[in-house]
Design an enzyme around this catalytic site. Structure first.
Site, PDB file in Angstrom:
ATOM      1  N   GLU A 129      10.725  -4.524  -7.205  1.00 12.17           N
ATOM      2  CA  GLU A 129      11.243  -5.797  -7.734  1.00 12.17           C
ATOM      3  C   GLU A 129      12.755  -5.844  -7.536  1.00 12.17           C
ATOM      4  O   GLU A 129      13.386  -4.797  -7.337  1.00 12.17           O
ATOM      5  CB  GLU A 129      10.899  -5.893  -9.222  1.00 12.17           C
ATOM      6  N   ILE A 159       9.206  -6.682   0.614  1.00 12.30           N
ATOM      7  CA  ILE A 159       7.779  -6.445   0.825  1.00 12.30           C
ATOM      8  C   ILE A 159       7.407  -6.544   2.311  1.00 12.30           C
ATOM      9  O   ILE A 159       7.482  -7.613   2.921  1.00 12.30           O
ATOM     10  CB  ILE A 159       6.932  -7.416  -0.035  1.00 12.30           C
ATOM     11  N   GLU A 244       0.915   7.584   1.496  1.00 12.67           N
ATOM     12  CA  GLU A 244       1.999   6.743   2.036  1.00 12.67           C
ATOM     13  C   GLU A 244       3.144   7.635   2.532  1.00 12.67           C
ATOM     14  O   GLU A 244       3.714   7.401   3.601  1.00 12.67           O
ATOM     15  CB  GLU A 244       2.507   5.789   0.937  1.00 12.67           C
ATOM     16  N   HIS A 340      23.951   9.188  24.634  1.00 16.22           N
ATOM     17  CA  HIS A 340      23.913   7.987  25.489  1.00 16.22           C
ATOM     18  C   HIS A 340      25.283   7.334  25.652  1.00 16.22           C
ATOM     19  O   HIS A 340      25.407   6.343  26.378  1.00 16.22           O
ATOM     20  CB  HIS A 340      22.934   6.946  24.914  1.00 16.22           C
ATOM     21  N   GLY A 366       9.703   5.769  -1.641  1.00 16.68           N
ATOM     22  CA  GLY A 366      10.303   6.684  -2.593  1.00 16.68           C
ATOM     23  C   GLY A 366      11.539   7.258  -1.922  1.00 16.68           C
ATOM     24  O   GLY A 366      11.428   7.917  -0.874  1.00 16.68           O
TER      25      GLY A 366
HETATM   26  C1  LIG Z   1      12.579  -2.426   4.927  1.00 19.99           C
HETATM   27  C2  LIG Z   1      11.971  -2.118   3.598  1.00 19.99           C
HETATM   28  C3  LIG Z   1      10.598  -2.257   3.412  1.00 19.99           C
HETATM   29  C4  LIG Z   1      10.027  -2.006   2.171  1.00 19.99           C
HETATM   30  N1  LIG Z   1       8.678  -2.233   1.974  1.00 19.99           N
HETATM   31  C5  LIG Z   1       8.187  -2.200   0.705  1.00 19.99           C
HETATM   32  C6  LIG Z   1       6.852  -2.639   0.428  1.00 19.99           C
HETATM   33  O1  LIG Z   1       6.093  -3.017   1.338  1.00 19.99           O
HETATM   34  N2  LIG Z   1       6.430  -2.651  -0.858  1.00 19.99           N
HETATM   35  C7  LIG Z   1       7.224  -2.255  -1.902  1.00 19.99           C
HETATM   36  O2  LIG Z   1       6.785  -2.302  -3.033  1.00 19.99           O
HETATM   37  N3  LIG Z   1       8.488  -1.818  -1.662  1.00 19.99           N
HETATM   38  C8  LIG Z   1       8.992  -1.796  -0.396  1.00 19.99           C
HETATM   39  N4  LIG Z   1      10.273  -1.387  -0.154  1.00 19.99           N
HETATM   40  C9  LIG Z   1      11.104  -0.979  -1.291  1.00 19.99           C
HETATM   41  C10 LIG Z   1      11.470   0.490  -1.326  1.00 19.99           C
HETATM   42  O3  LIG Z   1      10.364   1.270  -1.639  1.00 19.99           O
HETATM   43  C11 LIG Z   1      12.624   0.602  -2.343  1.00 19.99           C
HETATM   44  O4  LIG Z   1      13.774   0.036  -1.721  1.00 19.99           O
HETATM   45  C12 LIG Z   1      12.885   2.012  -2.785  1.00 19.99           C
HETATM   46  O5  LIG Z   1      11.835   2.493  -3.570  1.00 19.99           O
HETATM   47  C13 LIG Z   1      14.190   2.121  -3.592  1.00 19.99           C
HETATM   48  O6  LIG Z   1      14.217   1.172  -4.618  1.00 19.99           O
HETATM   49  P1  LIG Z   1      15.514   0.234  -4.778  1.00 19.99           P
HETATM   50  O7  LIG Z   1      15.821  -0.341  -3.455  1.00 19.99           O
HETATM   51  O8  LIG Z   1      15.290  -0.681  -5.906  1.00 19.99           O
HETATM   52  O9  LIG Z   1      16.700   1.223  -5.121  1.00 19.99           O
HETATM   53  P2  LIG Z   1      17.077   1.761  -6.604  1.00 19.99           P
HETATM   54  O10 LIG Z   1      15.850   2.194  -7.314  1.00 19.99           O
HETATM   55  O11 LIG Z   1      17.969   0.765  -7.246  1.00 19.99           O
HETATM   56  O12 LIG Z   1      17.929   3.041  -6.203  1.00 19.99           O
HETATM   57  C14 LIG Z   1      19.268   2.939  -5.693  1.00 19.99           C
HETATM   58  C15 LIG Z   1      19.783   4.344  -5.399  1.00 19.99           C
HETATM   59  O13 LIG Z   1      19.774   5.117  -6.598  1.00 19.99           O
HETATM   60  C16 LIG Z   1      19.043   6.308  -6.391  1.00 19.99           C
HETATM   61  N5  LIG Z   1      18.336   6.683  -7.610  1.00 19.99           N
HETATM   62  C17 LIG Z   1      17.525   5.894  -8.376  1.00 19.99           C
HETATM   63  N6  LIG Z   1      17.017   6.604  -9.394  1.00 19.99           N
HETATM   64  C18 LIG Z   1      17.513   7.854  -9.270  1.00 19.99           C
HETATM   65  C19 LIG Z   1      17.352   9.064 -10.022  1.00 19.99           C
HETATM   66  N7  LIG Z   1      16.562   9.119 -11.099  1.00 19.99           N
HETATM   67  N8  LIG Z   1      18.021  10.172  -9.603  1.00 19.99           N
HETATM   68  C20 LIG Z   1      18.796  10.126  -8.508  1.00 19.99           C
HETATM   69  N9  LIG Z   1      18.998   9.027  -7.756  1.00 19.99           N
HETATM   70  C21 LIG Z   1      18.349   7.915  -8.138  1.00 19.99           C
HETATM   71  C22 LIG Z   1      18.055   5.994  -5.286  1.00 19.99           C
HETATM   72  O14 LIG Z   1      17.637   7.165  -4.635  1.00 19.99           O
HETATM   73  C23 LIG Z   1      18.908   5.108  -4.394  1.00 19.99           C
HETATM   74  O15 LIG Z   1      19.697   5.895  -3.563  1.00 19.99           O
HETATM   75  C24 LIG Z   1      10.842  -1.567   1.099  1.00 19.99           C
HETATM   76  C25 LIG Z   1      12.214  -1.380   1.298  1.00 19.99           C
HETATM   77  C26 LIG Z   1      12.781  -1.666   2.522  1.00 19.99           C
HETATM   78  C27 LIG Z   1      14.271  -1.509   2.670  1.00 19.99           C
END
Ligand SMILES: Cc1cc2nc3c(=O)[nH]c(=O)nc-3n(C[C@H](O)[C@H](O)[C@H](O)COP(=O)(O)OP(=O)(O)OC[C@H]3O[C@@H](n4cnc5c(N)ncnc54)[C@H](O)[C@@H]3O)c2cc1C
Length: 381
Positions: A129, A159, A244, A340, A366
């Site tokens: 979200e 997504i 996954e 390259h 993740g």
């Molecule tokens: C191109 C793309 C395709 C995707 N496809 C899907 C999909 O099909 N379905 C879906 O549901 N999601 C999808 N995602 C989402 C993806 O799984 C999330 O972006 C990812 O899980 C990270 O969540 P966030 O972006 O909200 O980052 P956040 O959770 O806000 O995290 C931001 C940073 O903080 C770090 N962080 C967070 N918590 C901790 C902790 N406890 N300890 C240390 N570091 C922490 C994270 O590692 C990250 O570096 C996609 C993302 C992208 C970019």
């Protein structure tokens, strides 16, 4: 190093995937990138070959291979083309469909699985979200009971297949007071009133996919669309995430390996100071280092594939495979760009696109930090 995990059936399957990719996909790659998404013809053609149905039982239009190594072969061949194909196909066939196979009753299977097999139903999974993806237990999309139905409100972002999916598996909060134990999964038909696709997001790489925002505004979903028992969605997600992450690891490595092979050839062909750049000791040492990293990593990933085929893969080993391969992939591709020279920075070169496409692998499925957190916890820390 010779790999031991595949037999002649897997290699015959590999040949059929390669033939399909050369014949039916390669000519359209640029148009997928221009259109920011795979078109329906792609899905139908992949469905016709049976590539979307490896997890689907016979009775519902699938081949029920029952051998994850076929999934791994398919993933490897898709990743040799680019990062987007295994991501989009993986989200559908390897990630969302298994939930629909394992958590549904026969009526639901009959409704969804045959279409998933043919490519007439393309799926996506909505966990992340705008407010956060790592902390899944805190998701805010709600589903509130109304007679025989549920009313969904909220939004999802990033997504994969989001712009074109026919069915989205949505994680929503059904019991507000129960945090992780109050989340359920719903298969949401994207033609329902109140469902809308927001922006198709402008990404750094993977131009060929329609990663999108999704919104749910009083979407009325039948109780027959609940996937798995009420309030068990979080547990289900934890159960299905290792597959996954393994798929992600296979993709990362196969993608890096392919571009590295092409880079070795480039180092043989490209001349500087009157000799091939590959003849400089620096280039030799660099490429020797990268090939070693890839081969050693392959041994671990292959062991994970064997374990998963026997249903023995632990979430911790899947986490190790995911974070390590994404790091190796990004390191390898960065060096490949360097070999390259200026051409490595030009989008017309595969290596440049591969480098852009790969950056996300340390973030999605993740993030690598979350993978290390899981591994750390397993150490009792
Ligand atoms: C191109 C793309 C395709 C995707 N496809 C899907 C999909 O099909 N379905 C879906 O549901 N999601 C999808 N995602 C989402 C993806 O799984 C999330 O972006 C990812 O899980 C990270 O969540 P966030 O972006 O909200 O980052 P956040 O959770 O806000 O995290 C931001 C940073 O903080 C770090 N962080 C967070 N918590 C901790 C902790 N406890 N300890 C240390 N570091 C922490 C994270 O590692 C990250 O570096 C996609 C993302 C992208 C970019």
């Amino acid at each position: 190093m010779k790999r031991e995990i595949y037999d002649e059936d897997h290699e015959a399957f590999r040949a059929s995937v390669k033939q399909f990719l050369d014949r039916e996909v390669a000519p359209h790659l640029e148009s997928y990138a221009d259109g920011h998404g795979l078109d329906r013809d792609f899905w139908l053609a992949a469905g016709k070959q049976g590539f979307l149905a490896l997890e689907i039982p016979d009775a519902f239009g699938g081949s029920e291979a029952g051998d994850y190594r076929f999934n791994a072969v398919l993933t490897e061949e898709l990743a040799k083309v680019n990062m987007t194909l295994p991501s989009c196909v993986g989200i559908h066939a390897d990630i969302t469909v298994p939930y629909l196979v394992h958590l549904t009753n026969d009526e639901q299977k009959a409704r969804w699985l045959p279409g998933c097999a043919t490519g007439e139903i393309v799926t996506a999974i909505g966990m992340t979200e705008p407010g956060g993806g790592s902390d899944l237990a805190n998701l805010r999309t709600t589903a509130v009971r109304d007679g025989d139905d549920w009313i969904l409100n909220g939004s999802k972002t990033f997504i994969t297949n989001g712009g074109s999916a026919d069915l989205v598996l949505v994680a929503a909060r059904t019991s507000p007071e129960k945090k992780a134990k109050g989340i359920s999964l719903f298969a949401v038909d994207t033609t329902l009133d109140g469902f809308s696709v927001g922006r198709v997001l402008d990404k750094v790489g993977q131009d060929e996919s329609d990663t999108a925002e999704l919104a749910f505004d009083n979407v009325r979903v039948s109780n027959d669309d609940l996937v798995g028992p009420l309030d068990t969605g979080f547990i289900s997600m934890m159960q299905f995430l290792p597959q996954e992450r393994l798929g992600s690891a296979i993709t990362n490595l196969a993608h890096a390996k392919q571009i590295l092979e092409e880079t070795v050839q480039y180092a043989k062909d490209r001349q500087a100071f009157g000799q091939p750049i590959g003849s400089f000791q620096n280039t030799q040492f660099l490429l020797a280092d990268l090939v070693t990293r890839v081969d050693v990593t392959q041994a671990f990933v292959d062991q994970c594939v064997v374990a998963h085929t026997k249903q023995d893969l632990t979430p911790v080993d899947a986490a190790k495979a995911k974070w390590w391969t994404s790091q190796v992939q990004n390191d390898v591709l960065d060096h490949c760009v360097q070999v390259h020279g200026g051409y490595g920075y030009m989008n017309e070169y595969r290596v440049a696109r591969a480098w852009r496409d790969a950056r996300v692998t340390k973030i999605w499925a993740g993030s690598n930090e979350i993978m290390k957190m899981l591994i750390g916890r397993d150490l009792g820390l």
